[in-house]
Design a protein around this motif. Sequence first.
Motif, PDB file in Angstrom:
ATOM      1  N   ARG A  61      39.894 -38.984 -26.989  1.00 14.41           N
ATOM      2  CA  ARG A  61      40.290 -40.354 -27.284  1.00 14.41           C
ATOM      3  C   ARG A  61      41.511 -40.306 -28.202  1.00 14.41           C
ATOM      4  N   VAL A  62      42.514 -41.114 -27.885  1.00 17.83           N
ATOM      5  CA  VAL A  62      43.725 -41.125 -28.710  1.00 17.83           C
ATOM      6  C   VAL A  62      43.973 -42.483 -29.368  1.00 17.83           C
ATOM      7  N   HIS A  63      43.264 -43.517 -28.918  1.00 20.19           N
ATOM      8  CA  HIS A  63      43.425 -44.846 -29.505  1.00 20.19           C
ATOM      9  C   HIS A  63      42.182 -45.680 -29.206  1.00 20.19           C
ATOM     10  N   VAL A  64      41.732 -46.429 -30.210  1.00 15.69           N
ATOM     11  CA  VAL A  64      40.575 -47.313 -30.036  1.00 15.69           C
ATOM     12  C   VAL A  64      40.841 -48.624 -30.760  1.00 15.69           C
ATOM     13  N   GLU A  65      40.489 -49.733 -30.102  1.00 11.31           N
ATOM     14  CA  GLU A  65      40.510 -51.059 -30.724  1.00 11.31           C
ATOM     15  C   GLU A  65      39.166 -51.706 -30.460  1.00 11.31           C
ATOM     16  N   VAL A  66      38.599 -52.339 -31.490  1.00 16.56           N
ATOM     17  CA  VAL A  66      37.284 -52.975 -31.357  1.00 16.56           C
ATOM     18  C   VAL A  66      37.326 -54.378 -31.948  1.00 16.56           C
ATOM     19  N   ASN A  67      36.727 -55.324 -31.231  1.00 11.56           N
ATOM     20  CA  ASN A  67      36.550 -56.692 -31.721  1.00 11.56           C
ATOM     21  C   ASN A  67      35.058 -56.972 -31.786  1.00 11.56           C
ATOM     22  N   TYR A  68      34.600 -57.376 -32.975  1.00  9.04           N
ATOM     23  CA  TYR A  68      33.185 -57.685 -33.190  1.00  9.04           C
ATOM     24  C   TYR A  68      33.018 -59.197 -33.155  1.00  9.04           C
ATOM     25  N   PHE A  97      30.675 -47.287 -26.458  1.00 14.76           N
ATOM     26  CA  PHE A  97      31.868 -47.188 -25.609  1.00 14.76           C
ATOM     27  C   PHE A  97      31.895 -45.842 -24.890  1.00 14.76           C
ATOM     28  N   GLU A  98      31.567 -44.790 -25.632  1.00 23.94           N
ATOM     29  CA  GLU A  98      31.562 -43.448 -25.040  1.00 23.94           C
ATOM     30  C   GLU A  98      30.509 -43.338 -23.940  1.00 23.94           C
ATOM     31  N   PHE A 116      31.464 -50.615 -14.355  1.00 23.15           N
ATOM     32  CA  PHE A 116      30.306 -49.753 -14.568  1.00 23.15           C
ATOM     33  C   PHE A 116      29.457 -50.373 -15.670  1.00 23.15           C
ATOM     34  N   SER A 117      28.151 -50.308 -15.491  1.00 23.58           N
ATOM     35  CA  SER A 117      27.242 -50.938 -16.437  1.00 23.58           C
ATOM     36  C   SER A 117      26.094 -49.993 -16.763  1.00 23.58           C
ATOM     37  N   VAL A 118      25.727 -49.960 -18.034  1.00 30.78           N
ATOM     38  CA  VAL A 118      24.590 -49.153 -18.466  1.00 30.78           C
ATOM     39  C   VAL A 118      23.846 -49.936 -19.551  1.00 30.78           C
ATOM     40  N   GLU A 119      22.513 -49.869 -19.500  1.00 33.53           N
ATOM     41  CA  GLU A 119      21.700 -50.555 -20.500  1.00 33.53           C
ATOM     42  C   GLU A 119      21.231 -49.573 -21.551  1.00 33.53           C
ATOM     43  N   GLU A 120      21.191 -50.047 -22.787  1.00 27.45           N
ATOM     44  CA  GLU A 120      20.756 -49.258 -23.931  1.00 27.45           C
ATOM     45  C   GLU A 120      19.903 -50.150 -24.818  1.00 27.45           C
ATOM     46  N   ARG A 121      19.219 -49.534 -25.751  1.00 29.88           N
ATOM     47  CA  ARG A 121      18.485 -50.286 -26.768  1.00 29.88           C
ATOM     48  C   ARG A 121      18.965 -49.784 -28.122  1.00 29.88           C
ATOM     49  N   VAL A 122      19.245 -50.707 -29.035  1.00 28.27           N
ATOM     50  CA  VAL A 122      19.730 -50.336 -30.362  1.00 28.27           C
ATOM     51  C   VAL A 122      18.627 -49.589 -31.111  1.00 28.27           C
ATOM     52  N   SER A 123      18.952 -48.401 -31.575  1.00 27.71           N
ATOM     53  CA  SER A 123      18.009 -47.569 -32.330  1.00 27.71           C
ATOM     54  C   SER A 123      18.088 -47.896 -33.817  1.00 27.71           C
ATOM     55  N   PHE A 124      16.996 -47.603 -34.525  1.00 27.34           N
ATOM     56  CA  PHE A 124      16.941 -47.879 -35.963  1.00 27.34           C
ATOM     57  C   PHE A 124      18.041 -47.139 -36.718  1.00 27.34           C
ATOM     58  N   PHE A 125      18.291 -45.866 -36.352  1.00 25.68           N
ATOM     59  CA  PHE A 125      19.275 -45.070 -37.091  1.00 25.68           C
ATOM     60  C   PHE A 125      20.703 -45.590 -36.909  1.00 25.68           C
ATOM     61  N   GLU A 126      20.930 -46.473 -35.942  1.00 27.36           N
ATOM     62  CA  GLU A 126      22.261 -47.031 -35.708  1.00 27.36           C
ATOM     63  C   GLU A 126      22.551 -48.258 -36.576  1.00 27.36           C
ATOM     64  N   THR A 127      21.558 -48.680 -37.340  1.00 26.40           N
ATOM     65  CA  THR A 127      21.722 -49.889 -38.152  1.00 26.40           C
ATOM     66  C   THR A 127      21.972 -49.530 -39.615  1.00 26.40           C
ATOM     67  N   GLY A 169      20.198 -54.191 -41.333  1.00 23.56           N
ATOM     68  CA  GLY A 169      19.576 -54.252 -40.016  1.00 23.56           C
ATOM     69  C   GLY A 169      20.548 -54.522 -38.879  1.00 23.56           C
ATOM     70  N   ILE A 170      21.844 -54.526 -39.195  1.00 22.09           N
ATOM     71  CA  ILE A 170      22.884 -54.755 -38.197  1.00 22.09           C
ATOM     72  C   ILE A 170      23.465 -53.407 -37.788  1.00 22.09           C
ATOM     73  N   VAL A 171      23.850 -53.285 -36.522  1.00 18.78           N
ATOM     74  CA  VAL A 171      24.452 -52.042 -36.047  1.00 18.78           C
ATOM     75  C   VAL A 171      25.680 -51.721 -36.902  1.00 18.78           C
ATOM     76  N   HIS A 172      25.717 -50.498 -37.431  1.00 20.89           N
ATOM     77  CA  HIS A 172      26.866 -50.039 -38.203  1.00 20.89           C
ATOM     78  C   HIS A 172      28.064 -49.963 -37.264  1.00 20.89           C
ATOM     79  N   PHE A 173      29.217 -50.366 -37.748  1.00 22.08           N
ATOM     80  CA  PHE A 173      30.400 -50.501 -36.888  1.00 22.08           C
ATOM     81  C   PHE A 173      30.713 -49.239 -36.097  1.00 22.08           C
ATOM     82  N   MET A 174      30.492 -48.062 -36.655  1.00 24.57           N
ATOM     83  CA  MET A 174      30.889 -46.834 -35.963  1.00 24.57           C
ATOM     84  C   MET A 174      30.044 -46.552 -34.719  1.00 24.57           C
ATOM     85  N   PHE A 175      28.823 -47.079 -34.664  1.00 22.62           N
ATOM     86  CA  PHE A 175      27.971 -46.799 -33.507  1.00 22.62           C
ATOM     87  C   PHE A 175      28.431 -47.545 -32.256  1.00 22.62           C
TER      88      PHE A 175
END
Length: 137
Positions: free
Chosen positions: A57-64, A30-31, A4-15, A19-25
Amino acid sequence: MKIFSVEERVSFFETDASGIVHFMFVLRYFEIGEREALRMAGIKVGDPGRGGVHIPRVHVEVNYHHPLFYDDQIEVRTLCECIGRTSLTWHHEIYRGDERCVSGTMITVLLNKETGLPQPIPCQWRRYLQVEEGESL
């Protein structure tokens, strides 16, 4: 197709201030991927009183791998990697163009709306979400 694929655009409030996306966003992205996969399968998530199911959600792993920046056009790719008795393991990848910037997994568990206890994943979910042999992101 089970990818499944969805396109998004990074919003200012997510940085953050740099100017980099904050890790929690990234978890928000993913959601979004999970929500779109379930929506396309005809599965409504949310308030059980309105016909939705509860899949916390019971477990999450993220690689940046590479940073995401304000106004980047991104693609969130989602695959239900494993279907357990009561759980779904999602694999997510976030791309900016051809560059994989983030990858990770998220495990969710289907809960019974009356008891709040785990319940088996329905057969129709399995048929729709099951990964076909050789399929990957």
